[in-house]
Design an enzyme around this catalytic site. Structure first.
Site, PDB file in Angstrom:
ATOM      1  CE  LYS A 299      41.615  42.913  42.730  1.00 12.91           C
ATOM      2  NZ  LYS A 299      41.632  43.342  44.146  1.00 12.91           N
TER       3      LYS A 299
ATOM      4  CB  SER B  64      41.143  39.804  45.806  1.00 11.86           C
ATOM      5  OG  SER B  64      41.140  41.234  45.859  1.00 11.86           O
TER       6      SER B  64
ATOM      7  CB  SER C 121      43.047  42.765  48.075  1.00  6.86           C
ATOM      8  OG  SER C 121      42.068  42.050  48.770  1.00  6.86           O
TER       9      SER C 121
END
Length: 382
Positions: A81, A136, A160
């Site tokens: 990520k 996210s 997220s």
């Protein structure tokens, strides 16, 4: 390799047995990324040359030593990520994973975290390009759902990992607060993983937490269903899809629904969450909310092993944004409380996009979540 991308477990087993070459597996993954990412925009960086070199190292090590138990994820392509994702990927790389790139996260200038910005533009949902993948951990979920990689790391500060897992139709695990290292000063954001199966998520957990899943799980597991946690106002369709998924688990003997002695009615954690995120804010009220919700959750987990809810209150929204709806309304309570939670696919809405079922367990019980999810995948059809 077959036309359908292999799971992390299948790749690792094949590479360790020398039935597959890590370099070939990684080259296949890079090829899929090259073909799909111009439209998907799941990656901000792709590390093709470095990934192939790393895969070659894995192959040479196995050629010299034979099957190596210290490489349980040998040759597995993993996406991390964001551009800083490699900082926390050390255990995966040590286990034989090959990092192929950094996935998209939201760009600057937005308070919402339910989209991502890749190297070529806005990240799209693999099921409908006009919808967001969630965030996210946007690119992570999109890359896994599209079959580009079997595993992607994420982090979850309000949902997220779980929201994009639900909206992209994959498994997403948020860990117990404090269980794994996290750089978040508030303690709200914790590491997590996105995977195409609970079994693959379990392999990730085994590597990062050094805690394997048991071969067998005592079933059915007692569970409480809550459509709204006592305060949220989810749309009817995600509630219906999640409830139908629960009924399938009940019919398959995976869970048994029980009625708690006191109905679960949490206090909306939103104001407390924002206070904890705001430097200089008065935290007394936030801590009162946390303490009261912790008390209510402790009472629930005295009566049952799991809490089941929809993962997100709405279907995936368009790229213009969610308007005044908080996509986090069913997830961020467990960032505040610290409980582990996992989103499983719960079917498809009328718009063709996936929905999720959220499983929440007592603190430190990630193995329970992953074991139940694994049994759900084994036993439940459709």
């Amino acid at each position: 390799m077959t036309a359908v991308p292999l799971s992390a477990g299948e790749i690792a087993a094949g590479v360790r047995a020398r039935e597959l070459r890590a370099a070939d597996v990684v080259a296949e993954a890079l090829g899929r990324i090259e073909r799909a990412d111009p439209e998907l925009c799941a990656f901000v960086e792709v590390w093709g040359e470095e990934a192939l070199l790393r895969a070659g190292e894995v192959d040479r090590r196995l050629d010299r030593r034979g099957p190596d138990p210290s490489l349980p994820l040998a040759g597995v392509p993993v996406a991390v990520k964001g551009r800083r994702g490699l900082r926390t990927a050390g255990p995966l790389l040590a286990a034989g994973c090959v990092a192929v790139g950094a996935t998209s996260v939201p760009g600057p200038g937005t308070p919402w975290q339910t989209w991502g910005l890749g190297a070529r533009g806005r990240t799209v949902n693999p099921w409908r390009a006009d919808r967001t993948p969630g965030g996210s951990s946007a690119g992570a979920a999109a890359a896994v759902a599209a079959g580009l990689v079997p595993l992607a790391t994420g982090s979850d500060g309000a949902g997220s990992v779980r929201i994009p897992a639900a909206w992209c139709g994959v498994a997403g695990l948020k860990t117990t607060s404090g269980r794994l290292p996290s750089g978040d000063r508030t303690g709200l954001a914790v590491p997590g993983v996105l995977a195409r199966s609970a079994s693959d998520a379990g392999l990730w957990w085994r590597v990062v937490a050094k805690e394997p899943l048991p071969a067998e799980t005592a079933l059915p597991v007692t569970a409480v269903w809550s459509p709204d946690l006592g305060f949220a106002e989810p749309d009817p369709e995600p509630v219906a899809l999640a409830r139908a998924a629960v009924e399938r688990l009940v019919a398959a003997g995976v869970v048994r629904l029980v009625r708690p002695r006191t109905p679960l009615r949490l206090t909306d954690p939103g104001p407390a969450w924002f206070a904890l995120r705001t430097p200089g804010a008065d935290l007394a009220g936030a801590e009162r909310v946390r303490a009261e919700n912790d008390r209510r959750l402790a009472a629930l987990f005295a009566d049952a092993e799991l809490l089941l809810t929809p993962t997100a209150p709405t279907a995936p929204h368009g790229h213009e944004g969610p308007g005044d709806r908080y996509s986090t309304s069913l997830t961020w309570a467990f960032n505040l409380s610290g409980h582990p939670a996992l989103s499983l696919p719960a079917g498809f809405g009328g718009d063709g996009c996936p929905a999720g079922l959220q499983l929440v367990a007592p603190r430190g019980r990630e193995v329970l979540l992953l074991a139940v999810a694994r049994e759900a995948e084994r036993r439940v059809k459709g």
